[in-house]
Structures are given as structure tokens and as C-alpha cells.
Design a protein around this motif. Structure first.
Motif, PDB file in Angstrom:
ATOM      1  N   SER A 176       4.768  -7.433 -56.607  1.00  0.00           N
ATOM      2  CA  SER A 176       3.425  -7.550 -56.060  1.00  0.00           C
ATOM      3  C   SER A 176       2.395  -7.833 -57.147  1.00  0.00           C
ATOM      4  CB  SER A 176       3.055  -6.257 -55.326  1.00  0.00           C
ATOM      5  OG  SER A 176       3.203  -5.145 -56.201  1.00  0.00           O
ATOM      6  N   GLY A 177       1.202  -8.242 -56.699  1.00  0.00           N
ATOM      7  CA  GLY A 177       0.090  -8.433 -57.614  1.00  0.00           C
ATOM      8  C   GLY A 177       0.171  -9.721 -58.411  1.00  0.00           C
ATOM      9  N   THR A 178      -0.794  -9.891 -59.279  1.00  0.00           N
ATOM     10  CA  THR A 178      -0.864 -11.095 -60.107  1.00  0.00           C
ATOM     11  C   THR A 178       0.320 -11.216 -61.054  1.00  0.00           C
ATOM     12  OG1 THR A 178      -3.282 -10.965 -60.031  1.00  0.00           O
ATOM     13  CG2 THR A 178      -2.336 -12.366 -61.721  1.00  0.00           C
ATOM     14  N   LEU A 179       0.841 -10.085 -61.506  1.00  0.00           N
ATOM     15  CA  LEU A 179       1.951 -10.085 -62.451  1.00  0.00           C
ATOM     16  C   LEU A 179       3.314 -10.138 -61.764  1.00  0.00           C
ATOM     17  CD1 LEU A 179       0.588  -7.311 -64.861  1.00  0.00           C
ATOM     18  CD2 LEU A 179       0.522  -9.787 -65.219  1.00  0.00           C
ATOM     19  N   PHE A 180       3.330 -10.022 -60.436  1.00  0.00           N
ATOM     20  CA  PHE A 180       4.568 -10.020 -59.654  1.00  0.00           C
ATOM     21  C   PHE A 180       5.486  -8.854 -60.021  1.00  0.00           C
ATOM     22  CE2 PHE A 180       3.020 -14.293 -59.058  1.00  0.00           C
ATOM     23  CZ  PHE A 180       3.343 -14.568 -57.730  1.00  0.00           C
ATOM     24  N   THR A 181       4.900  -7.698 -60.239  1.00  0.00           N
ATOM     25  CA  THR A 181       5.659  -6.465 -60.428  1.00  0.00           C
ATOM     26  C   THR A 181       4.805  -5.283 -60.012  1.00  0.00           C
ATOM     27  OG1 THR A 181       6.660  -4.942 -62.024  1.00  0.00           O
ATOM     28  CG2 THR A 181       4.987  -6.438 -62.873  1.00  0.00           C
ATOM     29  N   ASP A 182       5.422  -4.333 -59.307  1.00  0.00           N
ATOM     30  CA  ASP A 182       4.707  -3.099 -58.973  1.00  0.00           C
ATOM     31  C   ASP A 182       4.751  -2.104 -60.124  1.00  0.00           C
ATOM     32  OD1 ASP A 182       7.341  -2.290 -58.907  1.00  0.00           O
ATOM     33  OD2 ASP A 182       7.358  -1.704 -56.804  1.00  0.00           O
ATOM     34  N   GLN A 183       5.499  -2.445 -61.177  1.00  0.00           N
ATOM     35  CA  GLN A 183       5.665  -1.582 -62.355  1.00  0.00           C
ATOM     36  C   GLN A 183       6.270  -0.227 -62.004  1.00  0.00           C
ATOM     37  OE1 GLN A 183       2.609  -1.930 -65.544  1.00  0.00           O
ATOM     38  NE2 GLN A 183       1.458  -3.141 -64.067  1.00  0.00           N
ATOM     39  N   GLN A 184       6.966  -0.186 -60.886  1.00  0.00           N
ATOM     40  CA  GLN A 184       7.676   1.030 -60.481  1.00  0.00           C
ATOM     41  C   GLN A 184       9.156   0.874 -60.796  1.00  0.00           C
ATOM     42  OE1 GLN A 184       5.498   3.302 -59.681  1.00  0.00           O
ATOM     43  NE2 GLN A 184       3.959   1.674 -59.780  1.00  0.00           N
ATOM     44  N   HIS A 185       9.924   1.931 -60.547  1.00  0.00           N
ATOM     45  CA  HIS A 185      11.327   1.960 -60.924  1.00  0.00           C
ATOM     46  C   HIS A 185      12.195   2.058 -59.673  1.00  0.00           C
ATOM     47  CE1 HIS A 185       8.837   3.573 -64.186  1.00  0.00           C
ATOM     48  NE2 HIS A 185       9.653   2.901 -64.971  1.00  0.00           N
ATOM     49  N   HIS A 186      13.232   1.233 -59.627  1.00  0.00           N
ATOM     50  CA  HIS A 186      14.073   1.156 -58.438  1.00  0.00           C
ATOM     51  C   HIS A 186      15.544   1.094 -58.841  1.00  0.00           C
ATOM     52  CE1 HIS A 186      10.376   0.162 -56.202  1.00  0.00           C
ATOM     53  NE2 HIS A 186      10.118  -0.683 -57.186  1.00  0.00           N
ATOM     54  N   ASN A 187      16.379   1.762 -58.072  1.00  0.00           N
ATOM     55  CA  ASN A 187      17.827   1.626 -58.229  1.00  0.00           C
ATOM     56  C   ASN A 187      18.301   0.514 -57.304  1.00  0.00           C
ATOM     57  OD1 ASN A 187      20.598   1.801 -58.373  1.00  0.00           O
ATOM     58  ND2 ASN A 187      20.733   3.739 -57.253  1.00  0.00           N
ATOM     59  N   LEU A 188      18.743  -0.585 -57.897  1.00  0.00           N
ATOM     60  CA  LEU A 188      19.226  -1.724 -57.132  1.00  0.00           C
ATOM     61  C   LEU A 188      20.749  -1.839 -57.170  1.00  0.00           C
ATOM     62  CD1 LEU A 188      16.618  -4.448 -58.224  1.00  0.00           C
ATOM     63  CD2 LEU A 188      16.446  -2.734 -56.399  1.00  0.00           C
ATOM     64  N   ALA A 189      21.420  -0.819 -57.668  1.00  0.00           N
ATOM     65  CA  ALA A 189      22.883  -0.837 -57.770  1.00  0.00           C
ATOM     66  C   ALA A 189      23.365  -2.039 -58.581  1.00  0.00           C
ATOM     67  CB  ALA A 189      23.524  -0.819 -56.389  1.00  0.00           C
ATOM     68  N   VAL A 190      22.693  -2.294 -59.686  1.00  0.00           N
ATOM     69  CA  VAL A 190      23.059  -3.415 -60.554  1.00  0.00           C
ATOM     70  C   VAL A 190      24.387  -3.098 -61.245  1.00  0.00           C
ATOM     71  CG1 VAL A 190      22.378  -4.728 -62.601  1.00  0.00           C
ATOM     72  CG2 VAL A 190      20.653  -4.026 -60.911  1.00  0.00           C
ATOM     73  N   PRO A 191      25.314  -4.047 -61.332  1.00  0.00           N
ATOM     74  CA  PRO A 191      26.572  -3.806 -62.039  1.00  0.00           C
ATOM     75  C   PRO A 191      26.330  -3.254 -63.437  1.00  0.00           C
ATOM     76  CG  PRO A 191      26.640  -5.933 -60.928  1.00  0.00           C
ATOM     77  CD  PRO A 191      25.237  -5.421 -60.782  1.00  0.00           C
ATOM     78  N   LYS A 194      13.792   0.225 -50.134  1.00  0.00           N
ATOM     79  CA  LYS A 194      13.248  -1.098 -49.839  1.00  0.00           C
ATOM     80  C   LYS A 194      14.354  -2.134 -49.691  1.00  0.00           C
ATOM     81  CE  LYS A 194       8.876  -0.068 -52.116  1.00  0.00           C
ATOM     82  NZ  LYS A 194       7.902  -0.449 -53.145  1.00  0.00           N
ATOM     83  N   LEU A 195      15.491  -1.918 -50.366  1.00  0.00           N
ATOM     84  CA  LEU A 195      16.615  -2.832 -50.196  1.00  0.00           C
ATOM     85  C   LEU A 195      17.167  -2.764 -48.777  1.00  0.00           C
ATOM     86  CD1 LEU A 195      18.731  -2.468 -53.463  1.00  0.00           C
ATOM     87  CD2 LEU A 195      17.210  -4.330 -52.824  1.00  0.00           C
ATOM     88  N   GLN A 196      17.059  -1.597 -48.168  1.00  0.00           N
ATOM     89  CA  GLN A 196      17.585  -1.427 -46.816  1.00  0.00           C
ATOM     90  C   GLN A 196      16.782  -2.204 -45.785  1.00  0.00           C
ATOM     91  OE1 GLN A 196      17.736   2.844 -46.229  1.00  0.00           O
ATOM     92  NE2 GLN A 196      18.684   3.158 -48.241  1.00  0.00           N
TER      93      GLN A 196
END
Length: 480
Positions: A311-326, A426-428
Motif C-alpha cells: 500500500s501507499g506511495t512506497l507500495f509497502t505497509d512496512q508490516q511483517h507477514h508470514n507468507l510460508a516462503v521456502p 491476508k493470504l487466505q
């Protein structure tokens, strides 16, 4: 006895979580509201014109173009350019800031995981030195990092701005006061990392001399910084450049914070990119986006829901998310060979595997992607967001990783399930996207790229005050 370090960590944790919780809830609710609104609007057939739909979304989200770079003093920029490319900042005099954030690699290094001191070459050709580990996390690009909207730095936000405007960092009370901005605070720390730039006991520099930085206790950050400054001021040209940049500060009172301010000034000047097609479109040039890119933008802010995090002008909410990245690479800290992300900082189980949302400007030229560079195609990144379980179980290191990293892929089903157990909610909410949808999204992401990324070689100096080579990093050592 009161453990001041522990007090500081808890204070930092609550500051970060207070800011994060408030902003996360606000961004989440706004994004959900508009996603539903635009979905209903589209289903109602109000318009099939992506340009009209996009204009409505721009108004609803109050989207604005990025601003020009904040002004930086020319003398500070010149000093910062030299420091940015000079390997004298590293213990072994063999790696500079530019090695991992090079203009020819679009301000990163084109590697999944960076290769620190002891390595040879640049970008994809870079090779680790004997018995040298890969850096646990991907070197992010540094485009547009000088704006006040930034509240955090690093994948785990260990450098941040507190609610009162003070800086939060691993140095705690040892952080110098005279730092100009958050980017300068960030620049204080790579030189203190033994695997990134400082080196380890027993190391010799490129001249065969003992690495004096490696002999300093890892926790004695002030002494590391002071020793680097003594190195720099040994060179008359640096002494003159520091005097020009800081005419009111006697040389004996200069600290590494003054070098960090200069590095940040150069980065802001060199890597601020305010002229992408998307920015031109927001400024009123309706021909700046293709029809496919407009369709992609409508998906981004609507059905696809990308705006929930980017989100925003920078395209990041600067929050932390678990995306189950390998999970790949050596891992980090106590969680090695895994990397628990923000949890390593906060100790909070809810933060396990959570990493800060990356910005998306110039994203199409900053491969590979994710906190550990696990994916080498943006299409694979999108597919992972849509269905992390399938993506994780079908991840092929032969496709995405260089040979040395492939064995480090943690392919245990138990680890997969640990990653998937608490993926971000949010992934859900992700909805299926067609191949045409993904093509449109890719067109929009491409429109976030400033064409000046193709003209960054001009930033590379022919020489630096230490006399250490600059352009030899473009060649792989024959002993690799």
C-alpha cells in the motif's frame, strides 16, 4: 541487577508492535472495504473501462506520485559516493557497500543470498571465499529509501523510528546522536557484521596485513566505528572531503555517523526514482500506462487485493507477514538452519517466519525475490501468494537456486507444515487469478519501473581515495 539490554529489547518490541498494530489494522480495514466496494461496482457493470475504474481507485485510495529526492548537499553526496564504493570500509578491504547494492545490479546484487567478505566478483558471477557462509538474507534494493515515509529498515525492521521520533537500533544507547535520517542509521551496521564486511579473527586483508577490525569484540560497536574512521582519515583525500562536507566539525570530532550520513546522502541522490510510467500517469499523463497495465492496476487495487500489504506511495505497509516462503540458506541466529524472521527480534511466537513487506517500485528489475531470494520469477511469487501450500510443496530448487544453495532447501514436510501453520490471514483472502489476470498484473508491476534504472553505470567512480580497485569487482577471481 537490572538487565538494561533486556529492558531495551522489550521497549523496542512494544514501540514497534504499537505502531505496527495500529497501522496494520487501519490499512487492512481500508483495503478490505475498497476491495469489496470495487468488486460490487464491477459486478454491477458500472463500467468496463479499466481507465475509469482505475481513476475511481486512485481517488478512493488517495494515490499520489512519488516526490523528487529530498535535497542533499553536494559535498556530502561526493563524499558518500566515494565511501559507498570504497572497500576500505571492510575489515579485509575486499568488499564495499556497492558490492551488494551495485548500480549495475539495480542497487542490489542479483543473488538469492549475498556473499560477504572473502568473496570474489559481482552479481551472478560472485563466488564465496573458502569456508565463507552465504549471508542469511537477500540484499534488498535501495531505491527510494530516503523518504520520511520509511519507518523501518532491514527485513526484520531492527532499525526503526520510535513514536517520539528517536531511532531504534541494535546499538541501543551506543547509537550516535548526529544521524540525519533512518537510512543513515541503517548504514551504520553492515560494517559491524563479521560475515558481511568486518571479517573474523585470523583474517588478513588484501595486502596480507592482519585485519584489526576482526580483533574488536563484536558487541563493541563504538570501537569498530572509531577504528574505521581512523582508517578513513589516514587518507588525505578523505580528510579533505570530510572537511568540505562538515566544515564546522573538527576532524578529531568526526565519527562514523558522519560517514553514514554521507553514504545515505549519496544513496538518496543516486537511487531516488520518481519517474516511472505509474508516476507519470498519476501526474496526469494518461498515455503513460498501456491498457494492459491499467487492467493490472485495477486488479492490484481490486480483485487481487495486492494493496492489502503493498500500500501507499512506497507500495509497502512496512508490516511483517508470514507468507510460508521456502526456507533456504544457512538460517539465522538461534533458529538456524531456519530463519524465524521477526520472532528472532521480539521473541513473540506470533512473529515466527514474519518478514517486512518489500516495496514494489522497480520490482521487475530486482530479482530474485522474497526475504531470501527463494524465487527467481515474479510469476512464481504471485503464484505463491495465491496458493502458498501448493507452491511450497512443489518448490523446485533446481529451477530457482544456484547450485551451491540447492542442498540448503529445507524440504521436510514437518517444516512445510510449521511454515503453513500461521500464514498471514491476508493470504487466505486471495482469489484465483487467470493467466490473463497475471499477465495484466505483470504489466502493472513493470509500469512501476523508472527507465533510469538502465542508466546507473554513470554512478560508478573510476577510483576511490584508498586506491583500492573499484571495477575489478566486475571480474570473477580465477581462484573463485
Amino acid at each position: 541487577m537490572l538487565n538494561l539490554g533486556l529492558v531495551f529489547e522489550h521497549t523496542r518490541y512494544f514501540m514497534l508492535r504499537s505502531y505496527e498494530t495500529t497501522m496494520k489494522a487501519k490499512t487492512y480495514l481500508i483495503a478490505i472495504f475498497f476491495t469489496i466496494l470495487f468488486s460490487i461496482w464491477g459486478l454491477a457493470g458500472c463500467t468496463n473501462n479499466p481507465g475509469d475504474q482505475l481513476q475511481a481507485m486512485i481517488a478512493a485510495y488517495k494515490l499520489t506520485p512519488i516526490e523528487p529526492a529530498p535535497y542533499q548537499e553536494p559535498a556530502l553526496i561526493s563524499l558518500g559516493q566515494m565511501l559507498y564504493f570504497d572497500k576500505v570500509l571492510s575489515g579485509n578491504r575486499d568488499i564495499s557497500c556497492a558490492t551488494c547494492h551495485h548500480p549495475l545490479e539495480n542497487s542490489a546484487d542479483n543473488l538469492a543470498l549475498s556473499i560477504g567478505t572473502g568473496g570474489f566478483g559481482l552479481g551472478k558471477n560472485r563466488q564465496p571465499g573458502r569456508d565463507r557462509p552465504f549471508i542469511p538474507r537477500n540484499a534488498p534494493d535501495i531505491f527510494n529509501r530516503g523518504f520520511s515515509e520509511w519507518q523501518t529498515m532491514f527485513w526484520d525492521s531492527r532499525v526503526a523510528i520510535a513514536a517520539d521520533g528517536s531511532f531504534i537500533s541494535p546499538a541501543s544507547a551506543n547509537l550516535p546522536y548526529d544521524l540525519n535520517n533512518l537510512l543513515a542509521v541503517q548504514a551504520m551496521f553492515p560494517v559491524t557484521s563479521d560475515s558481511e564486511m568486518r571479517g573474523v579473527l585470523g583474517d588478513e586483508d588484501v595486502w596480507g596485513e592482519a585485519n584489526e577490525l576482526a580483533h574488536i569484540d563484536s558487541n563493541d560497536l563504538p570501537e569498530i566505528w572509531s577504528t574505521i574512521m581512523r582508517r578513513l582519515l589516514h587518507y588525505p583525500e578523505y580528510a579533505m572531503m570530510f572537511a568540505a562536507a562538515y566544515p564546522d566539525v573538527p576532524l578529531e570530532q568526526l565519527g562514523f555517523e558522519h560517514a553514514a550520513n554521507a553514504i545515505a546522502a549519496f544513496e538518496i541522490y543516486a537511487f531516488t526514482m520518481p519517474d516511472s510510467p505509474w508516476d507519470r500517469y498519476l501526474r496526469g499523463d494518461k498515455s503513460a500506462l498501456t491498457e494492459l497495465a491499467k487492467q493490472g492496476a485495477v486488479l492490484f487495487y481490486g480483485k487481487a487485493g495486492c494493496v492489502r500489504c503493498h500500500s501507499g506511495t512506497l507500495f509497502t505497509d512496512q508490516q511483517h507477514h508470514n507468507l510460508a516462503v521456502p526456507q533456504i540458506g544457512p538460517g539465522k541466529g538461534a533458529s538456524a538452519p531456519l530463519d524465524y524472521g521477526l520472532m528472532l527480534l521480539t521473541g513473540n511466537e506470533a512473529d515466527k517466519f514474519a518478514f517486512r513487506t518489500p516495496p514494489l517500485r522497480n520490482v521487475t528489475v530486482t530479482s530474485p525475490w522474497m526475504h531470501n531470494g527463494a524465487f527467481n520469477s515474479l510469476e512464481a511469487v504471485i503464484a505463491h501468494h495465491l496458493d502458498p501450500r501448493t507452491s511450497l510443496y512443489n518448490y523446485d530448487p533446481q529451477i530457482h537456486l544456484r547450485a551451491e544453495l540447492r542442498p540448503s532447501f529445507q524440504n521436510s514436510p514437518a517444516i512445510f507444515e510449521e511454515l503453513l501453520a500461521d500464514t498471514d490471514q491476508k493470504l487466505q483472502l486471495a482469489k484465483p487469478l487467470s493467466a490473463e489476470d497475471i499477465e495484466a498484473l505483470m504489466a502493472f508491476l513493470d509500469a512501476l519501473t523508472d527507465p533510469r534504472v538502465n542508466d546507473l553505470y554513470r554512478l560508478v567512480p573510476h577510483s576511490v581515495p584508498s586506491g583500492l580497485p573499484v571495477l575489478e569487482n566486475l571480474i570473477v577471481s580465477p581462484t573463485g
